[in-house]
Design a protein around this motif. Structure first.
Motif, PDB file in Angstrom:
ATOM      1  N   LYS A 491      20.558 -72.994  92.200  1.00  0.00           N
ATOM      2  CA  LYS A 491      19.124 -73.100  91.925  1.00  0.00           C
ATOM      3  C   LYS A 491      18.575 -74.515  92.138  1.00  0.00           C
ATOM      4  O   LYS A 491      17.364 -74.713  92.173  1.00  0.00           O
ATOM      5  CB  LYS A 491      18.828 -72.636  90.502  1.00  0.00           C
ATOM      6  CG  LYS A 491      18.695 -71.138  90.341  1.00  0.00           C
ATOM      7  CD  LYS A 491      20.002 -70.383  90.369  1.00  0.00           C
ATOM      8  CE  LYS A 491      20.838 -70.629  89.146  1.00  0.00           C
ATOM      9  NZ  LYS A 491      22.081 -69.824  89.134  1.00  0.00           N
ATOM     10  N   ASN A 492      19.458 -75.497  92.311  1.00  0.00           N
ATOM     11  CA  ASN A 492      19.010 -76.867  92.559  1.00  0.00           C
ATOM     12  C   ASN A 492      18.877 -77.174  94.047  1.00  0.00           C
ATOM     13  O   ASN A 492      18.419 -78.266  94.415  1.00  0.00           O
ATOM     14  CB  ASN A 492      19.977 -77.868  91.919  1.00  0.00           C
ATOM     15  CG  ASN A 492      19.915 -77.814  90.399  1.00  0.00           C
ATOM     16  OD1 ASN A 492      18.842 -77.726  89.811  1.00  0.00           O
ATOM     17  ND2 ASN A 492      21.074 -77.831  89.757  1.00  0.00           N
ATOM     18  N   ARG A 497      14.681 -73.581  96.635  1.00  0.00           N
ATOM     19  CA  ARG A 497      13.445 -73.705  95.855  1.00  0.00           C
ATOM     20  C   ARG A 497      12.214 -73.586  96.757  1.00  0.00           C
ATOM     21  O   ARG A 497      11.200 -72.997  96.365  1.00  0.00           O
ATOM     22  CB  ARG A 497      13.432 -75.024  95.087  1.00  0.00           C
ATOM     23  CG  ARG A 497      14.459 -75.071  93.969  1.00  0.00           C
ATOM     24  CD  ARG A 497      14.180 -76.175  92.971  1.00  0.00           C
ATOM     25  NE  ARG A 497      15.165 -76.182  91.888  1.00  0.00           N
ATOM     26  CZ  ARG A 497      14.993 -76.804  90.724  1.00  0.00           C
ATOM     27  NH1 ARG A 497      13.890 -77.489  90.496  1.00  0.00           N
ATOM     28  NH2 ARG A 497      15.921 -76.749  89.791  1.00  0.00           N
ATOM     29  N   ARG A 502       8.119 -73.001  96.567  1.00  0.00           N
ATOM     30  CA  ARG A 502       7.404 -74.181  97.024  1.00  0.00           C
ATOM     31  C   ARG A 502       6.586 -73.944  98.290  1.00  0.00           C
ATOM     32  O   ARG A 502       5.492 -74.479  98.444  1.00  0.00           O
ATOM     33  CB  ARG A 502       8.386 -75.335  97.248  1.00  0.00           C
ATOM     34  CG  ARG A 502       8.912 -75.966  95.971  1.00  0.00           C
ATOM     35  CD  ARG A 502       9.967 -77.029  96.289  1.00  0.00           C
ATOM     36  NE  ARG A 502      10.484 -77.662  95.070  1.00  0.00           N
ATOM     37  CZ  ARG A 502      11.571 -78.420  95.040  1.00  0.00           C
ATOM     38  NH1 ARG A 502      12.270 -78.635  96.146  1.00  0.00           N
ATOM     39  NH2 ARG A 502      11.974 -78.961  93.906  1.00  0.00           N
ATOM     40  N   PHE A 531      13.615 -75.564  87.012  1.00  0.00           N
ATOM     41  CA  PHE A 531      13.248 -74.599  88.044  1.00  0.00           C
ATOM     42  C   PHE A 531      12.032 -73.786  87.585  1.00  0.00           C
ATOM     43  O   PHE A 531      11.043 -73.647  88.310  1.00  0.00           O
ATOM     44  CB  PHE A 531      14.436 -73.681  88.321  1.00  0.00           C
ATOM     45  CG  PHE A 531      14.226 -72.663  89.419  1.00  0.00           C
ATOM     46  CD1 PHE A 531      14.802 -72.852  90.660  1.00  0.00           C
ATOM     47  CD2 PHE A 531      13.482 -71.505  89.200  1.00  0.00           C
ATOM     48  CE1 PHE A 531      14.631 -71.904  91.687  1.00  0.00           C
ATOM     49  CE2 PHE A 531      13.302 -70.564  90.191  1.00  0.00           C
ATOM     50  CZ  PHE A 531      13.871 -70.763  91.448  1.00  0.00           C
ATOM     51  N   TRP A 535       8.318 -73.582  89.103  1.00  0.00           N
ATOM     52  CA  TRP A 535       7.902 -72.242  89.527  1.00  0.00           C
ATOM     53  C   TRP A 535       6.573 -71.852  88.879  1.00  0.00           C
ATOM     54  O   TRP A 535       5.659 -71.361  89.554  1.00  0.00           O
ATOM     55  CB  TRP A 535       8.997 -71.241  89.168  1.00  0.00           C
ATOM     56  CG  TRP A 535       8.639 -69.806  89.398  1.00  0.00           C
ATOM     57  CD1 TRP A 535       8.622 -69.135  90.580  1.00  0.00           C
ATOM     58  CD2 TRP A 535       8.256 -68.851  88.393  1.00  0.00           C
ATOM     59  NE1 TRP A 535       8.247 -67.822  90.384  1.00  0.00           N
ATOM     60  CE2 TRP A 535       8.017 -67.621  89.061  1.00  0.00           C
ATOM     61  CE3 TRP A 535       8.082 -68.917  87.004  1.00  0.00           C
ATOM     62  CZ2 TRP A 535       7.619 -66.474  88.362  1.00  0.00           C
ATOM     63  CZ3 TRP A 535       7.700 -67.775  86.322  1.00  0.00           C
ATOM     64  CH2 TRP A 535       7.475 -66.563  87.008  1.00  0.00           C
TER      65      TRP A 535
END
Length: 787
Positions: A491-492, A497, A502, A531, A535
């Motif tokens: 998730k990083n 992302r 994004r 996250f 989001w």
């Protein structure tokens, strides 16, 4: 006297020999708990083993087959024991321990010199060491109640910058000193990591028989607080109570404090929780007016038989990973469960009935007639399984469900009927059978794990963490909670992302732009908080009134600080209400629900997705033992739905509950809706009752917008609640007993002089007397009284 002395001498003579046979606890100071389905996998005090001489012992009352593990509070790997091939506890066991119970038993957990463990279950023979009682009158007289403004003001969750006043009362001068201890909570993952860091220790000022302190909470967060008090006889913790909260690691429902000796291990202190949220935290205004209809699309309605998955068809929906799908011959069959002799293959989640978006569109008028105004869909994006949480393409509707145009048409047609559509997905993992991963080579080359081999050149390579030193393909990547069909995302990873939220055409934006009214996010605790913060910012920038719903099962306070989610799937509500409707204490239900009223900001509390059944848990009728007495189970369901429709939050109807669909664990909780034209027999009488109760909620704004007060009455069977919306009041009362119950309650001051209260369900008016109201409730029934 001589006999007593002789007996004592004999016992003393045996003590050295007995002590010589005793051994130090092999697990040191750790406390081990039985954690399983019977206690929602929590570390409950009543299920803690006690070490005695050479083994750990636990008395347990249970019936039937139970699955569990043995573990400490932290699920520490060195202190977590699953089942091995012989059904014995082992640190390397990934499965559950399984035992049959038939009442009261003693469990004995012993360790051999080589460290191996053995668990024996036998008749109840163990006498636990009783707790040492507190006799200190000054300590016992100390008082605090987090729900009374006389002790803490203001009440409940508050915005950052709020000044709070705390008061402890007691018998002085016996109560010498009191210190307010404030700490900041850290909770990560699925409650695996829980800790508190010091914020302040405030010496409380003595004022008559009370001690007082003020603290300003300047930063958002979830805080813990408790009181260290000192008397002539010792130092104590004035702290939260021992109530177990469903699914939640921390004990205590808040309210009146309990007193215990100050523990040597400060992790044992039970903190009160205080939520401090962002001052500008807003939830979409429409959220508190929602009644959800919650659909597992594959099992709701087949509106287009041309897109049905069929073995050997050669289309994407006709294959499950590297083999054919299974197709049910008739709509009303039971879902397949491998290894049960039902004729299915050995794979899970690859059997199909043909439900689709066309079926949903066909039945929007039915959904509207039920009283629902929001449609929550489990994932509808391309994926090989029937549940679709193994995403193969986040930006394409699964071909077995229809097309992207069908989704837009669903949203448009729903909007014409005043219904919003909330889709669901996981941003934590994808499917192994996807272009992102491509383990089975069903997609063009370019996946991160093409054909079971790491592809460093893939545009998706950074989305996953690979172990290049492993030779077994199954060990080269992390499957979510060990499920290799669901490769876990990093998730990083910036590129992930960007794709998720994004980019202008990110997954999040793509479906908002096509009509979605918000998002429900799967397995939210496995995704980092930062996250979700990013989001949320991206989502609200795209669609400010979009609703965000987290899948969490425990106390979700950390998600309601104004920077992550608006709402959650309220599993605490589900368990509390189902257990109450099944006959458990109204006090127990009230304790769990009052925790949420106090811990959650009001705007989130009013938007909670209040569940009774889900695709991840047995249906409500199963909880009520439908196989033993279906008629009684349906009466209990009616009571649960009555409570659901009259309580703050968004009532959520899982498709088919309204017509009597039952079923236990997955896959039986995902049975097809029993449409009459498909040969089913929906319970039309039950359906009419659901419609009557949703109409009641829509007709009375006080049930949706009214502020909930502390219970007016709670006992083993009856709960009476009060709601206020301006000058309008509603009293709701429920009785879970199989017999009528009569209670007398003192009314709030604003209601005390009311000449009468109207029965919202059409019964005769009720008349208070001298500020009190005497209510007689029939068996398994409820009342709504208004003024």
């Amino acid at each position: 006297m001589l006999k007593t002395t002789a007996l004592l001498a004999a016992l003393l003579s045996l003590a050295p020999a007995y002590a010589a046979d005793c051994k130090p606890a092999p697990l040191g100071s750790a406390t081990i708990y039985l954690r399983g389905g019977l206690n929602n996998w929590s570390a409950a005090d009543e299920h803690a083993f006690e070490y005695r001489c050479d083994a750990y012992f636990l008395n347990l009352k249970a019936t039937g087959a139970q699955e569990f593990k043995l573990a400490d509070e932290d699920w520490s790997p060195a202190l977590t024991f699953g089942g091995d091939a012989d059904g014995q506890p082992t640190r390397t066991g990934t499965g559950n321990l399984k035992r049959e119970f038939s009442g009261e038993h003693t469990l004995r957990l012993a360790f051999a010199p080589d460290g191996s463990a053995r668990l024996k279950v036998g008749p109840k023979t163990f006498n636990p060491t009783p707790p040492q009682p507190i006799t200190d009158r000054a300590a016992l007289g100390a008082r605090f109640d987090s729900r009374s403004v006389a002790f803490k003001a203001p009440f409940g969750a508050q915005p950052a910058g709020t000044e709070m006043a705390f008061t402890v009362t007691g018998d002085r001068p016996g109560l010498k000193r009191a210190t307010l201890v404030i700490e900041r909570r850290h909770l990560s993952g699925n409650q695996e990591q829980l800790s508190y860091e010091p914020v302040a220790r405030i010496t409380m000022a003595a004022q008559g028989s009370a001690f007082k302190a003020i603290h300003v909470f300047t930063d958002t967060g979830v805080y813990g607080y408790w009181f260290e008090i000192e008397t002539d006889q010792g130092v104590y913790a004035l702290q939260n109570n021992k109530d177990t909260i469903y699914w939640t690691r921390e004990k205590g429902s808040m309210g009146a404090a309990s007193i215990e000796r100050l523990p040597s291990n400060m992790n044992r202190v039970r903190r009160y929780r205080q939520t401090i949220h962002a001052p500008g935290f807003e939830v979409p205004t429409w959220a508190k007016d929602v009644v959800y209809y919650y659909v597992f699309p594959e099992r709701f309605r087949n509106g287009d038989k041309a897109n049905d998955p069929r073995p050997g068809g050669g289309r994407p929906q006709d294959r499950y990973q590297d083999r054919d799908v299974e197709r049910h011959a008739t709509w009303n069959e039971k879902p397949f469960k491998p290894n049960t002799g039902d004729g299915s293959d050995a794979l899970f989640n690859n059997d199909f009935f043909g439900g689709d978006l066309a079926g949903l569109i066909d039945k929007l008028d039915y959904i509207k007639s039920l009283g629902a105004n929001a449609l929550y869909l489990t994932p509808v994006f391309r994926a090989p399984s029937n549940h679709k949480y193994d995403a193969a393409d986040y930006k394409q509707i699964d071909p077995a469900f229809g097309t992207n145009a069908d989704f837009e048409r669903l949203c448009a047609e729903a909007a014409k009927r005043g219904i919003r559509v909330i889709p669901d997905t996981s941003l934590n993992h994808v499917g192994a059978d996807s272009p992102y991963f491509n383990r089975f080579n069903n997609f063009p080359a370019g996946g991160a794990f093409d054909g079971g081999k790491i592809n460093a050149a893939s545009p998706y390579a950074t989305w996953f963490k690979f172990k290049t030193d492993e030779t077994d393909p199954d060990n080269q990547f992390q499957g979510w909670v060990g499920v290799k069909d669901l490769p876990e995302l990093d998730k990083n990873a910036p590129s992930w992302r960007a794709y998720a939220y994004r980019d202008a055409d990110s997954v999040t934006n793509y479906w908002l732009d096509r009509g979605a009214a918000g998002w429900r996010m799967d397995v939210a605790p496995w995704v980092p908080d930062d996250f979700w913060r990013e989001w949320r910012t991206a989502l609200k920038a795209r669609k400010p009134d979009a609703l965000t719903v987290a899948e969490t099962w425990f106390d979700a306070s950390k998600y309601f600080l104004g920077d992550m989610f608006d709402s959650t799937m309220n599993y605490i509500f589900r368990n509390a209400v189902l257990d109450y409707a099944a006959g458990k204490s109204a006090r127990q239900m009230a304790a769990n629900l009052e925790l949420l009223r106090e811990a959650y900001p009001p705007q989130a509390f009013s938007a909670l997705m209040n569940l009774l059944s889900t695709h991840d848990q047995p249906r409500a009728l199963h909880h009520f033992d439908e196989d033993a007495d279906l008629a009684l189970a349906k009466r209990r369901l009616r009571l649960a739905v009555f409570f659901q429709m009259t309580y703050p939050g968004a009532p959520t109807i899982y498709y088919g509950d309204e017509v009597g669909v039952g079923g236990g664990d997955d896959p039986f909780n995902r049975a097809p809706y029993p449409w009459a034209d498909e040969g089913g027999t929906p319970d039309e009488t039950l359906l009419a009752d659901f419609k009557r109760l949703t109409k009641l909620r829509h007709d009375l704004p006080v049930l949706r917008h009214g502020t909930l007060r502390a219970p007016l009455h709670a006992d083993d069977h009856v709960l009476v609640l009060a709601r206020q919306d301006g000058h309008t009041w509603a009293l709701t009362a429920t009785n879970n007993s199989l017999k009528p119950r009569t209670v007398s309650v003192r009314l709030p001051a604003s209601l005390a002089d009311a000449p009468q209260l109207a029965d919202a369900l059409g019964g005769p008016a009720w008349r208070p007397r001298a500020g009190r109201l005497t209510l007689t409730l029939q068996a398994l029934s409820g009342l709504v009284l208004t003024r």
